[in-house]
Design a protein around this motif. Structure first.
Motif, PDB file in Angstrom:
ATOM      1  N   PRO A 184       0.830  -1.215   0.000  1.00  0.00           N
ATOM      2  CA  PRO A 184       0.000   0.000   0.000  1.00  0.00           C
ATOM      3  C   PRO A 184       0.859   1.258   0.000  1.00  0.00           C
ATOM      4  CG  PRO A 184      -0.833  -1.594   1.591  1.00  0.00           C
ATOM      5  CD  PRO A 184       0.492  -2.114   1.121  1.00  0.00           C
ATOM      6  N   GLN A 185       0.374   2.257  -0.700  1.00  0.00           N
ATOM      7  CA  GLN A 185       1.029   3.558  -0.692  1.00  0.00           C
ATOM      8  C   GLN A 185       0.401   4.409   0.406  1.00  0.00           C
ATOM      9  OE1 GLN A 185       3.720   4.233  -3.209  1.00  0.00           O
ATOM     10  NE2 GLN A 185       3.427   2.052  -2.818  1.00  0.00           N
ATOM     11  N   TRP A 215       5.384   5.564   2.087  1.00  0.00           N
ATOM     12  CA  TRP A 215       4.822   6.890   2.361  1.00  0.00           C
ATOM     13  C   TRP A 215       5.395   7.970   1.445  1.00  0.00           C
ATOM     14  CZ3 TRP A 215       0.651   7.467   5.210  1.00  0.00           C
ATOM     15  CH2 TRP A 215       0.327   6.470   6.127  1.00  0.00           C
ATOM     16  N   HIS A 216       4.514   8.937   1.128  1.00  0.00           N
ATOM     17  CA  HIS A 216       4.875  10.122   0.347  1.00  0.00           C
ATOM     18  C   HIS A 216       4.446  11.353   1.143  1.00  0.00           C
ATOM     19  CE1 HIS A 216       5.328   7.553  -3.305  1.00  0.00           C
ATOM     20  NE2 HIS A 216       4.399   6.849  -2.671  1.00  0.00           N
ATOM     21  N   ALA A 263      -3.929  10.402  -4.652  1.00  0.00           N
ATOM     22  CA  ALA A 263      -4.206   8.964  -4.607  1.00  0.00           C
ATOM     23  C   ALA A 263      -4.368   8.394  -6.008  1.00  0.00           C
ATOM     24  CB  ALA A 263      -5.458   8.702  -3.770  1.00  0.00           C
ATOM     25  N   LEU A 264      -5.023   9.142  -6.873  1.00  0.00           N
ATOM     26  CA  LEU A 264      -5.211   8.686  -8.249  1.00  0.00           C
ATOM     27  C   LEU A 264      -3.861   8.586  -8.958  1.00  0.00           C
ATOM     28  CD1 LEU A 264      -7.578   7.970 -10.192  1.00  0.00           C
ATOM     29  CD2 LEU A 264      -7.357  10.292 -11.086  1.00  0.00           C
ATOM     30  N   ALA A 265      -2.985   9.557  -8.724  1.00  0.00           N
ATOM     31  CA  ALA A 265      -1.666   9.560  -9.366  1.00  0.00           C
ATOM     32  C   ALA A 265      -0.826   8.373  -8.926  1.00  0.00           C
ATOM     33  CB  ALA A 265      -0.940  10.867  -9.058  1.00  0.00           C
ATOM     34  N   LEU A 266      -0.977   7.940  -7.687  1.00  0.00           N
ATOM     35  CA  LEU A 266      -0.192   6.806  -7.194  1.00  0.00           C
ATOM     36  C   LEU A 266      -0.579   5.503  -7.886  1.00  0.00           C
ATOM     37  CD1 LEU A 266      -0.037   7.656  -3.397  1.00  0.00           C
ATOM     38  CD2 LEU A 266       1.906   7.465  -4.948  1.00  0.00           C
TER      39      LEU A 266
END
Length: 265
Positions: A7-8, A37-38, A88-91
């Motif tokens: 998971p990101q 994590w970002h 979240a979409l970009a990840l």
């Protein structure tokens, strides 16, 4: 690990200080291999996150939801989704955690996140409440849903920490573009998820049923008493002053390390 195998996570903050950075570093170190994590820094009133992510423009991606946020004059007051949903979409990951800088855990972070390794819920959240359970919630007055959806199906949560599935992120972005949905994201996120048939889980109870992950009072407007509340704030993170956290291995909110509170108008 590859992007799809773990998971990101989005660590979201509007302030940056050595104390916040140390909090982030502890989170990242204690969850290595569990969450990638970002750090997303959004210091202004509008969506302009500083992050090494291939972001699309919020105004294009979220359509009328972005316009509603602009009329509100800020992401505060219920429009933080215009920051974290594009991230979240970009990840593009199967699951993305979103955690605000003022969330803390009075134990080893891995003990919290490891609980959900096999969980396939589309939305993990806290403090899930139906409209009929708390018709006096302040933000209902601003809520907007498709005409065919009765208030009996409206939900709200408390979302300083949550986990979103890739499917739900896509559903959500498409749903809010045309203006049928409106109001605080703590209403729109769980209600859209439920309405579109996505699975939801409140993370309060642990699988062994012997402990809880947080405490609060869902029908109190500040969620008091409890560990995971709207107010009052704590001044120190757990790693800075463990003795101030009487209950161990639970989520705490809000922790404001030298940060001024903002209040709803």
């Amino acid at each position: 690990m590859s992007l799809g195998s773990v998971p990101q996570g989005i660590f979201l903050t509007h302030v940056m200080s050595p104390r916040v950075r140390r909090h982030f570093c502890r989170l990242k170190a204690e969850t290595q291999g569990l969450v990638d994590w970002h750090l997303v820094f959004n210091p202004g009133r509008y969506p302009n996150p500083s992050a090494a992510l291939p972001l699309h423009g919020c105004d294009v991606l979220m359509g009328l939801r972005h316009s509603e946020m602009m009329r509100n004059g800020s992401v505060q007051g219920g429009y933080l989704d215009t920051v974290f949903m594009p991230c979240a979409l970009a990840l593009g990951a199967p699951y993305v955690w979103v955690l605000e800088y003022d969330v803390d855990f009075s134990g080893h972070w891995a003990d919290f996140f490891r609980q959900f390794e096999g969980d396939v819920s589309d939305l993990l959240m806290t403090t899930m409440v139906r409209h009929d359970q708390d018709p006096e919630w302040y933000w209902w007055q601003h809520a907007k849903a498709p005409d065919a959806l009765p208030k009996a199906r409206w939900l709200r949560g408390f979302l300083p920490i949550m986990r979103l599935s890739r499917a739900l992120v896509g559903d959500y972005v498409r749903a809010v573009r045309d203006g049928q949905w409106g109001g605080h994201y703590e209403f729109t996120v769980p209600t859209i998820a439920s309405t579109l048939g996505r699975s939801l889980r409140d993370v309060r109870d642990r699988a062994d049923c012997q402990k809880v992950n947080y405490t609060n009072t869902p029908l109190d407007w500040q969620l008091q008493p409890g560990s995971f509340v709207w107010r009052p704030s704590r001044a120190n993170y757990f790693h800075e002053c463990p003795r101030e956290f009487q209950t161990r291995d639970v989520l705490f909110h809000p922790v404001k390390p030298g940060v001024e509170n903002w209040e709803r108008s």
